[in-house]
Structure formats: C-alpha cells, structure tokens
Design a protein around this motif. Structure first.
Motif, PDB file in Angstrom:
ATOM      1  N   MET A 137     -30.297 -76.145  80.570  1.00 33.84           N
ATOM      2  CA  MET A 137     -28.980 -76.743  80.352  1.00 33.84           C
ATOM      3  C   MET A 137     -28.287 -76.099  79.154  1.00 33.84           C
ATOM      4  N   VAL A 138     -26.988 -76.337  79.063  1.00 36.80           N
ATOM      5  CA  VAL A 138     -26.237 -75.927  77.889  1.00 36.80           C
ATOM      6  C   VAL A 138     -26.803 -76.672  76.680  1.00 36.80           C
ATOM      7  N   PRO A 139     -27.055 -76.001  75.554  1.00 40.38           N
ATOM      8  CA  PRO A 139     -27.601 -76.706  74.386  1.00 40.38           C
ATOM      9  C   PRO A 139     -26.642 -77.814  73.939  1.00 40.38           C
ATOM     10  N   PRO A 140     -27.134 -79.057  73.828  1.00 34.81           N
ATOM     11  CA  PRO A 140     -26.231 -80.187  73.631  1.00 34.81           C
ATOM     12  C   PRO A 140     -25.912 -80.549  72.187  1.00 34.81           C
ATOM     13  N   GLY A 141     -26.599 -79.957  71.203  1.00 37.59           N
ATOM     14  CA  GLY A 141     -26.500 -80.430  69.830  1.00 37.59           C
ATOM     15  C   GLY A 141     -25.103 -80.412  69.242  1.00 37.59           C
ATOM     16  N   ASP A 142     -24.404 -79.282  69.332  1.00 37.40           N
ATOM     17  CA  ASP A 142     -23.054 -79.201  68.774  1.00 37.40           C
ATOM     18  C   ASP A 142     -22.090 -80.086  69.542  1.00 37.40           C
ATOM     19  N   ILE A 143     -22.272 -80.176  70.858  1.00 37.28           N
ATOM     20  CA  ILE A 143     -21.456 -81.075  71.671  1.00 37.28           C
ATOM     21  C   ILE A 143     -21.659 -82.517  71.206  1.00 37.28           C
ATOM     22  N   ARG A 144     -22.918 -82.886  70.985  1.00 42.53           N
ATOM     23  CA  ARG A 144     -23.229 -84.247  70.531  1.00 42.53           C
ATOM     24  C   ARG A 144     -22.547 -84.559  69.201  1.00 42.53           C
ATOM     25  N   ASN A 145     -22.624 -83.625  68.264  1.00 36.16           N
ATOM     26  CA  ASN A 145     -22.009 -83.827  66.953  1.00 36.16           C
ATOM     27  C   ASN A 145     -20.509 -84.073  67.070  1.00 36.16           C
ATOM     28  N   VAL A 146     -19.854 -83.300  67.922  1.00 39.99           N
ATOM     29  CA  VAL A 146     -18.408 -83.426  68.076  1.00 39.99           C
ATOM     30  C   VAL A 146     -18.054 -84.726  68.797  1.00 39.99           C
ATOM     31  N   LEU A 147     -18.818 -85.081  69.826  1.00 38.32           N
ATOM     32  CA  LEU A 147     -18.588 -86.357  70.506  1.00 38.32           C
ATOM     33  C   LEU A 147     -18.692 -87.523  69.535  1.00 38.32           C
ATOM     34  N   THR A 148     -19.720 -87.490  68.698  1.00 38.53           N
ATOM     35  CA  THR A 148     -19.915 -88.562  67.727  1.00 38.53           C
ATOM     36  C   THR A 148     -18.750 -88.621  66.749  1.00 38.53           C
ATOM     37  N   ALA A 149     -18.279 -87.446  66.305  1.00 42.56           N
ATOM     38  CA  ALA A 149     -17.178 -87.390  65.349  1.00 42.56           C
ATOM     39  C   ALA A 149     -15.883 -87.946  65.938  1.00 42.56           C
ATOM     40  N   LEU A 150     -15.648 -87.690  67.219  1.00 44.21           N
ATOM     41  CA  LEU A 150     -14.400 -88.108  67.851  1.00 44.21           C
ATOM     42  C   LEU A 150     -14.480 -89.487  68.505  1.00 44.21           C
ATOM     43  N   ALA A 151     -15.676 -90.042  68.592  1.00 40.33           N
ATOM     44  CA  ALA A 151     -15.849 -91.321  69.279  1.00 40.33           C
ATOM     45  C   ALA A 151     -15.260 -92.470  68.467  1.00 40.33           C
ATOM     46  N   ASP A 152     -14.692 -93.424  69.181  1.00 37.62           N
ATOM     47  CA  ASP A 152     -14.179 -94.643  68.550  1.00 37.62           C
ATOM     48  C   ASP A 152     -15.257 -95.709  68.730  1.00 37.62           C
ATOM     49  N   THR A 153     -16.317 -95.609  67.923  1.00 37.91           N
ATOM     50  CA  THR A 153     -17.489 -96.455  68.125  1.00 37.91           C
ATOM     51  C   THR A 153     -17.841 -97.220  66.858  1.00 37.91           C
ATOM     52  N   GLU A 154     -18.667 -98.216  67.030  1.00 38.42           N
ATOM     53  CA  GLU A 154     -19.226 -98.914  65.884  1.00 38.42           C
ATOM     54  C   GLU A 154     -20.145 -97.962  65.112  1.00 38.42           C
ATOM     55  N   PRO A 155     -20.216 -98.110  63.777  1.00 44.42           N
ATOM     56  CA  PRO A 155     -21.085 -97.214  62.986  1.00 44.42           C
ATOM     57  C   PRO A 155     -22.529 -97.180  63.485  1.00 44.42           C
ATOM     58  N   LEU A 156     -23.032 -98.329  63.951  1.00 42.16           N
ATOM     59  CA  LEU A 156     -24.415 -98.371  64.410  1.00 42.16           C
ATOM     60  C   LEU A 156     -24.618 -97.487  65.634  1.00 42.16           C
ATOM     61  N   LEU A 157     -23.618 -97.445  66.529  1.00 45.31           N
ATOM     62  CA  LEU A 157     -23.739 -96.608  67.720  1.00 45.31           C
ATOM     63  C   LEU A 157     -23.748 -95.133  67.327  1.00 45.31           C
ATOM     64  N   GLY A 158     -22.923 -94.773  66.329  1.00 40.50           N
ATOM     65  CA  GLY A 158     -22.932 -93.402  65.841  1.00 40.50           C
ATOM     66  C   GLY A 158     -24.283 -93.016  65.286  1.00 40.50           C
ATOM     67  N   LYS A 159     -24.890 -93.920  64.514  1.00 45.89           N
ATOM     68  CA  LYS A 159     -26.228 -93.658  63.965  1.00 45.89           C
ATOM     69  C   LYS A 159     -27.255 -93.541  65.081  1.00 45.89           C
ATOM     70  N   MET A 160     -27.073 -94.323  66.129  1.00 40.42           N
ATOM     71  CA  MET A 160     -28.006 -94.286  67.242  1.00 40.42           C
ATOM     72  C   MET A 160     -27.946 -92.920  67.951  1.00 40.42           C
TER      73      MET A 160
END
Length: 329
Positions: free
Chosen positions: A59-82
């Motif tokens: 698969m495409v390496p997901p790490g940088d994608i994950r970081n950007v998704l987390t940064a742009l997500a409108d989520t509770e802080p706990l979900l970001g930590k998760m």
C-alpha cells in the motif's frame, strides 16, 4: 444572490504540497482561515510503521497522510491522540500507529487507498482534501557528492554525506489525477515546510506535478524550514533551499518565500546543535537577487521542539493570497 454576495462567500483554493511534521503544524493554523485546502502528500516514506505496512500490504505509506488528516480533522483532542497513538507492545503490533492501521483497514474496506482516505476524511470531518501525490508508492534514491547512492527515504538522512541529487523509482509513476486537477484549479500553491530532499522534492519529481504548478497562474509560495536538517540540509541558507528545488525541477517556481527572521534563544540553539542542526540563515540579498519576494517575520514557537507559529504563518499566507486575488480581479 447578488454577485457581491457570491464574491464574499468565495473561499480561496489553496493547494499545500509536502509532508512531515512541519506541514501538519502549518495546516493546523491554515484550516482556521476561510480557505479551501487540498493537501498533496509524499508517498516515499519507507521507515517505521509506514514502511512495514507498505511492504506487507503493498500500500501507499500512510504515515504522512495520517499526520495531515489529523491536522485538518475537526475532532476532539482525545480522538487526535488516539490516531497518533503508537503501540509499545504486542508481537507484530509494537511500533505501529493506530491511525496507520485504520488507513490500512480503510483501504481493505473500500478496495482503494484514495477512496479509503476520502471516506476517513468524511468520518473525521476533515477541513479540506488530503491526496497522495501518486496512487503508487515510490522509492527515493539519493546520489551523494562522493558518488555513492543511498536507496530509501529513511536511510538518506542517516548516510552522513552531502546530497547531490535525489530521484524516484519508478521515474514514470503516474500522478494522481485529482492532485493535478487541484493544482490546475488553485488560487495559491504552498510548498513546504518539511524535509527538503525526503518530503518536498519527492512530490515535485512525480511526473506532471511540477508541470501543472508551472503552468498554473496561482500564487506560488515556498515556506522555508526554520532549522537545517542533519544529513539533508547541513549549513543550508534560504537560497540554498531554493537552488536545490530549481536544480531538480529545472525552473523557478515561486513568487514569494516566507522565512523566519526571529531570534532563537541560545539555549534552544545549543540543544539543536547537539544534533547537528542550526537556524537556516536568511541570505536576503541573494534571495532577492534571484527574483523572489520575501516575507520575513518572527515565525517560531518553542515548546519541546522548535515549530512554526501556525497562527502567524497562516495569517501571512492568507494576506498574501487575498492581495494576489484582489490584483487579479
């Protein structure tokens, strides 16, 4: 609805290209502005959890994608930590990020990595779009000044030499059509911050990406790193960063360069010097001589690490984009 009302509602379309922690920090500030963001992210990572999933699941390496998704997500802080949580125990599980595993699962569920990212973005209420530069993972190669060749994104900074040039394999990898379309439709294109040779240039070397940027009439901005990176940009000035991009893509791409000119406390500089890093020097005369316009400000914050001040950086970006669009009307 009147024309003026429509104009007031228009949100500038900003494409951000890069990868790594610096990009994510900037996006946390930029998402608070009334802009439409598309992040185009590198697919060259081959280390850690991303490298293992890339190898085991093709698969495409997901790490940088994950970081950007987390940064742009409108989520509770706990979900970001998760999403960022990295398992410390478990055979085969230790070292994996939960967010990476979720992206791997979404690929399996939807049958396609890009679709999986889009669906996870919807679940996380991501403010914008996140796209890999290509739907295929790439291998990064670095030719060093002494003629040796280092293969693998994670190995290049550890080689301890001076990089002459990086390239990607396969050289003819297909760019993601949605990424090219986002560039063509953009009002502004931001490149950086991030590791110059291992996060920024791999995107620009994907065929078609640089051509689309060059042909776009969007405002083009380079966000320079605050500190040099050991094994990549040792002793680099701001103009050295710009020269490296030009040497790889064959042309000047940027209208503006945004740089930090704030003082960094001596104790902080000493901490970074222990690892071989120092503040990137702004050689202003050389940068302006090359034709770039410069925005310089105190743009750093220090907590555990030096980071861009996302709020101030985003304000400079937004003001530049507004001014550019006003002149085009």
């Amino acid at each position: 609805m009147t024309g003026s009302a429509k104009a007031a509602e228009y949100r500038p379309r900003i494409v951000v290209i890069g990868g790594g922690t610096g990009l994510s920090v900037m996006l946390r500030g930029l998402k608070e502005k009334p802009v439409d963001i598309t992040a185009i992210v590198t697919v060259a990572d081959d280390g850690g959890s991303s490298g293992r999933l890339r190898s085991e699941l093709s698969m495409v390496p997901p790490g940088d994608i994950r970081n950007v998704l987390t940064a742009l997500a409108d989520t509770e802080p706990l979900l970001g930590k998760m999403l960022e949580y990295r398992f410390k125990r478990g055979r085969g599980l230790a070292g994996h990020s939960l967010g990476n595993l979720i992206l791997a699962a979404m690929q399996e569920i939807t049958g396609d990595f890009v679709t999986g990212v889009r669906e996870l973005s919807r679940v996380l209420a991501v403010r914008g779009r996140v796209l890999p530069a290509s739907g295929t993972a790439i291998v990064l190669r670095a030719e060093m000044e002494d003629g040796t060749v280092v293969v693998g994104e994670s190995k290049i900074p550890l080689a301890g030499g001076k990089i002459r040039r990086v390239s990607i394999e396969p050289a003819d990898v297909a760019p993601l059509p949605d990424a090219l379309e986002a560039i063509r439709m953009s009002d502004a294109i931001l490149i950086g911050p991030g590791s110059l040779y291992t996060s920024i240039l791999p995107n620009l070397l994907v065929p078609g990406i640089t051509k689309a940027i060059a042909e776009s009439d969007a405002l083009k901005i380079f966000i320079c790193n605050v500190m040099t990176q050991p094994g990549e940009t040792d002793n680099y000035t701001v103009s050295d960063h710009l020269d490296a991009v030009k040497e790889h893509v064959g042309q000047d791409l940027f209208d503006y360069v945004i740089v930090n000119n704030g003082e960094i406390p001596e104790q902080v500089q000493s901490k970074y010097a222990e690892k071989g890093a120092k503040a990137v020097h702004l050689d202003l005369d050389e940068v302006t001589r090359k034709g770039y316009k410069v925005i310089a400000d105190r743009l750093v914050l220090f907590r555990t690490y030096l980071r861009h001040d996302a709020r101030k950086l985003s304000q400079h970006i937004y003001q530049l984009v507004e001014s550019w669009m006003f002149k085009k009307r």
